[in-house]
Motif scaffolding. Structure first.
Motif, PDB file in Angstrom:
ATOM      1  N   ARG A   1       0.866  -1.174   0.000  1.00 19.87           N
ATOM      2  CA  ARG A   1       0.000   0.000   0.000  1.00 19.87           C
ATOM      3  C   ARG A   1       0.901   1.221   0.000  1.00 19.87           C
ATOM      4  N   CYS A   2       0.458   2.284  -0.632  1.00 22.65           N
ATOM      5  CA  CYS A   2       1.352   3.441  -0.712  1.00 22.65           C
ATOM      6  C   CYS A   2       0.598   4.765  -0.810  1.00 22.65           C
TER       7      CYS A   2
ATOM      8  N   SER B   1      -3.812   7.936  -1.875  1.00 23.04           N
ATOM      9  CA  SER B   1      -3.403   6.685  -1.227  1.00 23.04           C
ATOM     10  C   SER B   1      -3.979   5.512  -2.014  1.00 23.04           C
ATOM     11  N   LEU B   2      -3.177   4.469  -2.139  1.00 25.32           N
ATOM     12  CA  LEU B   2      -3.589   3.297  -2.924  1.00 25.32           C
ATOM     13  C   LEU B   2      -3.382   2.028  -2.115  1.00 25.32           C
ATOM     14  N   ASP B   3      -4.237   1.051  -2.316  1.00 28.03           N
ATOM     15  CA  ASP B   3      -4.002  -0.236  -1.673  1.00 28.03           C
ATOM     16  C   ASP B   3      -3.197  -1.133  -2.611  1.00 28.03           C
TER      17      ASP B   3
ATOM     18  N   THR C   1      -3.998  -3.727  -4.421  1.00 27.39           N
ATOM     19  CA  THR C   1      -4.620  -4.071  -5.714  1.00 27.39           C
ATOM     20  C   THR C   1      -4.344  -2.958  -6.724  1.00 27.39           C
ATOM     21  N   ALA C   2      -4.554  -1.716  -6.283  1.00 28.85           N
ATOM     22  CA  ALA C   2      -4.348  -0.588  -7.196  1.00 28.85           C
ATOM     23  C   ALA C   2      -2.870  -0.441  -7.542  1.00 28.85           C
TER      24      ALA C   2
END
Lengths: 105, 738
Positions: A79-80, A90-92, A94-95
């Motif tokens: 995650r980032c 912010s992305l998890d 999967t993204a």
């Protein structure tokens, strides 16, 4: 329609992807999912893969081939948080797994 | 009104729409530093240079394709209500991304004015936007503004009125080229759409064609309903093109469309619209803070410390004002009680209104401090980071990081309300994740449950109130998450959707903003206590009072009093009557004996009342959880609104001792009651926290999902809460806690 014709038609889009793929042959500029990038810093988006709706959603947030992003925080589970076009997103995992980038530093 | 102009505010989340809406209309709509605060459109009115203006604040969206409910709400409003002008709020410090939505407004053809907001923030970041140049290139007015201070708002409205009055500008779609072949496809789709009159009454034909290529679910469903045969032809054409693009380039048409839109935007901003003084990769304070507070190790520690700090401050700071207000309500009850003649009216005022609604109002300071804490977290931008960090945990339970906001609004940090919490689930895109969130948010400790928790914890676990409160809040989270996991593994099984969320910049909350947010939520609570709760309190008082005792039974109690009095001399009887405390020993003995008879009569009257009969009917089941018939009355009242539980307990326990001459607090009375102990209190706490949502929440769930799910929520939660309460009570009884 051949790839050549498409490339001619969508020179803007295909050109960016091809440029990324060509330069990505060099190890230093390797294309990899955002989730696999080990260090912070500036990256260039080469491609968005995965679910159709996710791709469109990402595009509306500014994620599209050729765009530059700044990776701010990255966690072990992929995650980032990154900066894109002046915003912070912010992305998890999967993204971030579906965003192919290359380092530009 | 003939002269009224209809305007709509639209733009990206956190671009400042609600701030401008409040500036223009003087409204006090909630402005949060969190994306997705506005989930429905809100209307306001104001006048400008003699013109009446109706302004609608639309939810923030990134695009006009139906990926989330906010996007649907915004698009449906634009195409159905057709406002005369749309004010598109664009964040000047994030111009390129914001113009992506502008492109789609232009494609839809809405008459538009751009409000270039946050020019001060952009300037601080070394970004200069030439508004005039942008206006010339886009062909629409662009007005630089600072929504927070109101700078430029008058010029903005002047321009908006000019656009609204200019009939030439009305609904003229802009054509953006998507490359020769997609343009060709769009042209052939448009021919089909125009010839068959396919959805042309709602959307421009080019817009429909583009949305079909973008695989827009809502428009495709509308098309299938309106003209199935035409829809089939169009879908087959689109799927041919899509299939070919995927085969040859591994992309869907929407990727190419998005790329051309950004190409169009870049072609505009590179013509001298945007200049950067500093490096674009410069990190700001907000980014540096993020590196610390969202760190994998430090982040969760900081988050737990902050949340516990909110609890500690709330409970320690509110203790004094809560006890002051409680004493005032008790004193007021005594004054009224001593100055009113005995009878039904006095009983209604003291038992129904003062002990009922007053009991709920007594917790206003606590609620206020809690809302203040939440306002700090929200306005500073930290709450959005909490959502990001919590996504990791939520994912395990089949929920989404965006579920955090509905959970927090519903009382995740204790003190919210499930009604806006249920509405806030609209920000979730996956229907199954949304439903799982919707069904589990009522488990949170809303502001209505807070007084019950405070009452029972204060009465039976007063040693460490804040710690117990924190424990019960953590417990609600655990139960809600486990229930979500259960739903997502059974009735709501499905793939999770990715978490993608824009984080707002950190901002120093202003005292004014914090006070407004605290007050608006507290006022909602007070209003509810003064209207719905007051009404229900009086209704429940009536149910507890009527039909009352039969004349025979009243006569029997009078007979008992006479018999007791017969054993005392006349001077002792006259000494007892009309005095608060009996002087002599004999008089005290007489007063005590009379008080026992009064108590017995009041209790028998309560048992005989409509509510009492209902409570007794449930006692055969509820006794397994340790609840007596009086508690049952309060719990039944809680179905109407959870606040009623405290007020009903107050009424039930004050009516049983109407003439006891005591003004002890409800907590003290419960502690002294033989039916109550720590085991019962614990079982009651668990039951109240988890049983059926209140009636208003049930209606909201039905509106957002269906009556089937609303009924499911009622039954599931009540059965679950009862099983838990029975388990805890029985374990407590066996282990000697009771």
């Amino acid at each position: 329609m051949t790839f050549k014709q498409l490339n001619h038609t969508y020179c803007c889009f295909a050109g960016k992807v091809r440029k990324c793929l060509r330069t990505g042959r060099n190890d230093a500029e390797k294309i990899m999912p955002l989730s696999k990038i080990g260090h912070h810093g500036r990256k260039r988006i080469c491609k968005i893969t995965g679910d159709r709706k996710l791709c469109a959603r990402m595009a509306s947030l500014g994620f599209h081939p050729g765009e530059e992003v700044e990776l701010l925080c990255r966690e072990n589970d992929s995650r980032c948080i990154l900066k894109i076009q002046g915003g912070t997103v912010s992305l998890d995992n999967t993204a971030s797994n579906n965003i192919l980038v290359q380092s530009i530093e | 009104m003939k002269d009224q102009i209809t305007m709509a505010l639209a733009g990206n989340p956190n671009a400042g729409k609600t701030t401008l809406f409040n500036q223009l209309t003087g409204a006090r709509q909630h402005v949060g530093n969190y994306p997705g605060i506005t989930v429905d459109h809100k209307e306001g009115r104001f006048s400008h240079t003699g013109r009446e203006i109706s302004l609608t604040d639309l939810p923030g969206t990134y695009s006009l394709t139906a990926y989330s409910v906010e996007e649907l709400v915004a698009r449906d409003y634009l195409v159905n209500a057709k406002p005369q002008v749309v004010i598109n709020i664009v964040d000047a410090s994030n111009l390129e991304r914001n113009l992506y939505l502008t492109c789609q407004f232009l494609e839809l053809g809405v008459p538009m004015v751009i409000a270039l907001n946050m020019i001060d923030v952009a300037k601080d970041r070394g970004i200069e936007v030439k508004a005039d140049r942008l206006a010339t290139l886009l062909g629409i007015p662009v007005v630089p503004i600072i929504a927070r201070t109101g700078l430029g708002k008058n010029r903005l409205i002047d321009e908006a009125i000019a656009v609204a009055s200019d009939s030439r500008r009305n609904w003229q779609p802009l054509d953006i080229s998507y490359g020769d072949d997609l343009d060709e496809t769009i042209m052939s789709l448009m021919t089909e759409i125009d010839q068959k009159g396919f959805l042309t009454d709602i959307y421009p034909s080019r817009f429909t064609a583009i949305k079909y290529l973008e695989n827009d679910d809502q428009i495709m469903a509308r098309g299938r309903t309106a003209k199935p045969a035409v829809a089939e032809t169009i879908e087959s054409l689109v799927s041919q093109v899509s299939g070919h693009l995927v085969k040859t380039m591994d992309v869907f048409p929407e990727a190419i469309i998005a790329d051309h839109r950004y190409g169009f935007i870049k072609s505009i901003i590179r013509q001298g619209v945007l200049t950067h003084k500093f490096d674009t990769d410069r990190l700001y304070a907000s980014d540096r803070i993020d590196k610390i507070v969202t760190n994998r190790l430090l982040g969760p520690i900081i988050m737990l410390t902050v949340l516990f700090g909110v609890y500690k401050l709330t409970f320690s700071w509110s203790e004094l004002p809560v006890s002051w207000l409680g004493s005032f309500i008790s004193w007021f009850g005594d004054v009224v009680s001593h100055n009113l003649p005995d009878g039904l009216f006095k009983s209604m005022i003291t038992s129904g209104i003062i002990h009922g609604a007053g009991g709920v109002l007594g917790f206003v300071p606590l609620i206020m401090f809690m809302f203040f804490g939440i306002a700090i977290l929200e306005d500073s931008g930290y709450l959005a980071r909490v959502a990001f960090m919590m996504d990791r945990i939520f994912r395990i339970f089949g929920l989404h990081g965006s579920s955090v906001m509905p959970f927090i609004i519903s009382g995740g940090i204790a003190g919210g309300c499930a009604v806006p919490g249920v509405l806030a689930t609209r920000t979730l895109r996956s229907p199954k994740e949304r439903l799982a969130t919707l069904l589990t948010v009522p488990f949170m400790n809303c502001g209505a449950k807070l007084p019950v928790l405070a009452l029972l914890i204060g009465a039976f676990f007063s040693e460490n109130k804040a710690r117990y409160m924190f424990f019960f809040t953590v417990l609600t989270w655990v139960v809600a998450l486990l229930s979500a996991k259960f739903f997502r593994s059974t009735v709501l099984r499905g793939e999770p959707t990715p978490f993608v969320m824009e984080l707002p910049p950190y901002r120093f909350p202003t005292l004014q903003g914090l006070l407004i947010h605290t007050w608006e939520r507290t006022w909602q609570y007070i209003k509810k206590a003064g209207s719905v709760i007051l009404g229900i309190s009086v209704l429940i008082w009536a149910m507890m009072t009527f039909p009352g005792l039969s004349p025979d039974r009243i006569a029997a109690f009078d007979q008992q009093r006479k018999a007791v009095k017969a054993g005392f001399p006349a001077d002792i009887i006259s000494e007892t009557e009309g005095k608060k405390t009996a002087g002599s020993e004999q008089a005290a003995r007489l007063a005590e004996q009379l008080s026992i008879i009064d108590g017995d009569q009041a209790e028998e009257a309560l048992r005989n009342s409509a509510a009492g009969r209902l409570g007794i009917a449930f006692e055969s089941v509820s006794r397994y959880a340790g609840f007596d018939w009086r508690t049952n009355i309060a719990l039944i009242g809680g179905f109407a609104a959870k606040e009623v539980i405290v007020s009903t307990l107050g009424t039930a326990y004050s009516m049983g001792k109407v003439d006891s001459k005591e003004s002890a607090s409800l907590g003290q009375r419960l502690r002294q009651d033989p039916h109550w102990n720590k085991g019962v209190a614990l079982a009651a706490l668990l039951f109240i926290m988890f049983y059926s949502p209140c009636f208003i929440t049930i209606i909201c769930i039905a509106r957002e999902a269906s009556w089937k799910w609303a009924f499911f929520s009622m039954v599931f939660n009540t059965v679950f809460a009862f099983v838990m309460a029975v388990g805890v009570y029985q374990i407590g009884r066996l282990s000697g806690l009771g």
